[in-house]
Write a protein that holds these residues in place. Sequence first.
Motif, mmCIF file in Angstrom:
data_model
loop_
_atom_site.group_PDB
_atom_site.id
_atom_site.type_symbol
_atom_site.label_atom_id
_atom_site.label_comp_id
_atom_site.label_asym_id
_atom_site.label_seq_id
_atom_site.Cartn_x
_atom_site.Cartn_y
_atom_site.Cartn_z
ATOM 1 N N LEU A 151 -12.091 59.121 -63.091
ATOM 2 C CA LEU A 151 -12.237 57.937 -62.241
ATOM 3 C C LEU A 151 -12.622 58.325 -60.814
ATOM 4 O O LEU A 151 -13.416 57.625 -60.172
ATOM 5 C CB LEU A 151 -10.945 57.108 -62.237
ATOM 6 C CG LEU A 151 -10.673 56.287 -63.493
ATOM 7 C CD1 LEU A 151 -9.258 55.712 -63.468
ATOM 8 C CD2 LEU A 151 -11.710 55.181 -63.659
ATOM 9 N N ARG A 152 -12.089 59.431 -60.325
ATOM 10 C CA ARG A 152 -12.455 59.901 -58.976
ATOM 11 C C ARG A 152 -13.939 60.247 -58.890
ATOM 12 O O ARG A 152 -14.553 60.113 -57.831
ATOM 13 C CB ARG A 152 -11.614 61.114 -58.588
ATOM 14 C CG ARG A 152 -10.243 60.760 -58.052
ATOM 15 C CD ARG A 152 -9.522 61.956 -57.467
ATOM 16 N NE ARG A 152 -8.920 62.831 -58.458
ATOM 17 C CZ ARG A 152 -7.808 62.565 -59.137
ATOM 18 N NH1 ARG A 152 -7.168 61.444 -58.945
ATOM 19 N NH2 ARG A 152 -7.330 63.425 -60.018
ATOM 20 N N VAL A 158 -6.414 50.994 -69.809
ATOM 21 C CA VAL A 158 -7.548 51.796 -69.358
ATOM 22 C C VAL A 158 -8.241 52.377 -70.591
ATOM 23 O O VAL A 158 -7.908 53.464 -71.051
ATOM 24 C CB VAL A 158 -7.117 52.937 -68.400
ATOM 25 C CG1 VAL A 158 -8.354 53.683 -67.887
ATOM 26 C CG2 VAL A 158 -6.303 52.398 -67.240
ATOM 27 N N CYS A 204 -11.306 54.209 -72.317
ATOM 28 C CA CYS A 204 -12.240 55.219 -71.834
ATOM 29 C C CYS A 204 -13.018 55.762 -73.028
ATOM 30 O O CYS A 204 -12.420 56.087 -74.057
ATOM 31 C CB CYS A 204 -11.440 56.330 -71.150
ATOM 32 S SG CYS A 204 -12.421 57.688 -70.517
ATOM 33 N N THR A 207 -9.254 48.486 -66.735
ATOM 34 C CA THR A 207 -10.224 49.387 -66.123
ATOM 35 C C THR A 207 -10.942 50.115 -67.243
ATOM 36 O O THR A 207 -10.314 50.832 -68.016
ATOM 37 C CB THR A 207 -9.534 50.417 -65.203
ATOM 38 O OG1 THR A 207 -8.774 49.707 -64.217
ATOM 39 C CG2 THR A 207 -10.553 51.315 -64.528
ATOM 40 N N ARG A 212 -3.327 60.301 -68.419
ATOM 41 C CA ARG A 212 -3.621 59.570 -67.185
ATOM 42 C C ARG A 212 -4.204 60.497 -66.130
ATOM 43 O O ARG A 212 -5.153 60.135 -65.418
ATOM 44 C CB ARG A 212 -2.366 58.866 -66.639
ATOM 45 C CG ARG A 212 -2.649 57.991 -65.437
ATOM 46 C CD ARG A 212 -3.670 56.902 -65.792
ATOM 47 N NE ARG A 212 -4.297 56.320 -64.631
ATOM 48 C CZ ARG A 212 -4.358 55.026 -64.387
ATOM 49 N NH1 ARG A 212 -3.822 54.159 -65.220
ATOM 50 N NH2 ARG A 212 -4.967 54.579 -63.320
ATOM 51 N N ALA A 213 -3.682 61.712 -66.026
ATOM 52 C CA ALA A 213 -4.213 62.676 -65.059
ATOM 53 C C ALA A 213 -5.675 63.006 -65.381
ATOM 54 O O ALA A 213 -6.513 63.085 -64.471
ATOM 55 C CB ALA A 213 -3.368 63.936 -65.044
ATOM 56 N N TRP A 229 -5.342 54.142 -72.458
ATOM 57 C CA TRP A 229 -4.095 54.473 -71.754
ATOM 58 C C TRP A 229 -3.427 53.173 -71.341
ATOM 59 O O TRP A 229 -4.079 52.222 -70.905
ATOM 60 C CB TRP A 229 -4.394 55.310 -70.513
ATOM 61 C CG TRP A 229 -3.154 55.661 -69.767
ATOM 62 C CD1 TRP A 229 -2.385 56.769 -69.934
ATOM 63 C CD2 TRP A 229 -2.512 54.885 -68.747
ATOM 64 N NE1 TRP A 229 -1.310 56.724 -69.091
ATOM 65 C CE2 TRP A 229 -1.355 55.567 -68.357
ATOM 66 C CE3 TRP A 229 -2.789 53.663 -68.155
ATOM 67 C CZ2 TRP A 229 -0.488 55.096 -67.376
ATOM 68 C CZ3 TRP A 229 -1.935 53.167 -67.186
ATOM 69 C CH2 TRP A 229 -0.792 53.894 -66.801
ATOM 70 N N ASP A 288 -7.742 59.908 -64.527
ATOM 71 C CA ASP A 288 -7.834 59.761 -63.067
ATOM 72 C C ASP A 288 -8.857 60.715 -62.467
ATOM 73 O O ASP A 288 -9.567 60.354 -61.517
ATOM 74 C CB ASP A 288 -6.469 59.977 -62.413
ATOM 75 C CG ASP A 288 -5.559 58.770 -62.564
ATOM 76 O OD1 ASP A 288 -6.036 57.683 -62.961
ATOM 77 O OD2 ASP A 288 -4.353 58.925 -62.283
ATOM 78 N N GLU A 289 -8.931 61.918 -63.002
ATOM 79 C CA GLU A 289 -9.935 62.870 -62.510
ATOM 80 C C GLU A 289 -11.347 62.323 -62.742
ATOM 81 O O GLU A 289 -12.198 62.391 -61.860
ATOM 82 C CB GLU A 289 -9.764 64.233 -63.183
ATOM 83 C CG GLU A 289 -10.731 65.288 -62.693
ATOM 84 C CD GLU A 289 -10.673 65.532 -61.197
ATOM 85 O OE1 GLU A 289 -11.743 65.759 -60.581
ATOM 86 O OE2 GLU A 289 -9.573 65.497 -60.610
#
Length: 144
Positions: free
Chosen positions: A130-131, A18, A20, A49, A123-124, A94, A127-128
Motif C-alpha cells: 500500500l505504501r 482489504v 488484494c 480497501t 497486514r504488514a 485481510w 501495508d508495504e
Amino acid sequence: MVRDALAAAAREGWAELVPCDAAFDDWPLGERAVGDVLQAWSRTGRRLTLLAREYDTVVRRHALFVRWRQTWDHIVECRDCRSADPLDLPSAIWSPGWVLQRLDPVRSVGVTGAEPTRRLQLRARIDEWLRRSSPAFPASVSGL
C-alpha cells in the motif's frame, strides 16, 4: 473461500476488509450472490480497501462489482501497484479478525485463519505494498 469470507464479513459485521490480488481475474466479484453479500455488508463505518496490480480485468469481467463500487464509493478505496510482479503481490483478504491468503495463486492453494501472528504478518506485507501504491480505479471519470 472468497464467497465464504465475504458472507462471514456481512453476517458478523466486519468493519474493514482489504482484498488484494494482482488483477482479481479469478475472483467471483461479478456474481450476483457476491454483490448481494457486499450490499448487506455495506454500512456506515465500514471500509473496503482494494489493492491490485491493475483493474482492467475487474472492469471487463465484474460489471456488478463495478456498479456496486460506484454506489459505495464513500467506503471504497482502490489502489494499484503497476510495478509489482503479479506473483509478488499477495492474493488475500485481510480483516482485523480473520485472513484468507493464497500461497500459490496459480493452483489456488492457501490458508485461512484468525491467528494473531498470521493476521499481523499479512497486514504488514499488504501495508508495504500500500505504501508503494497509487490511487486507482475511480468510481467515475469526469473530464473538463
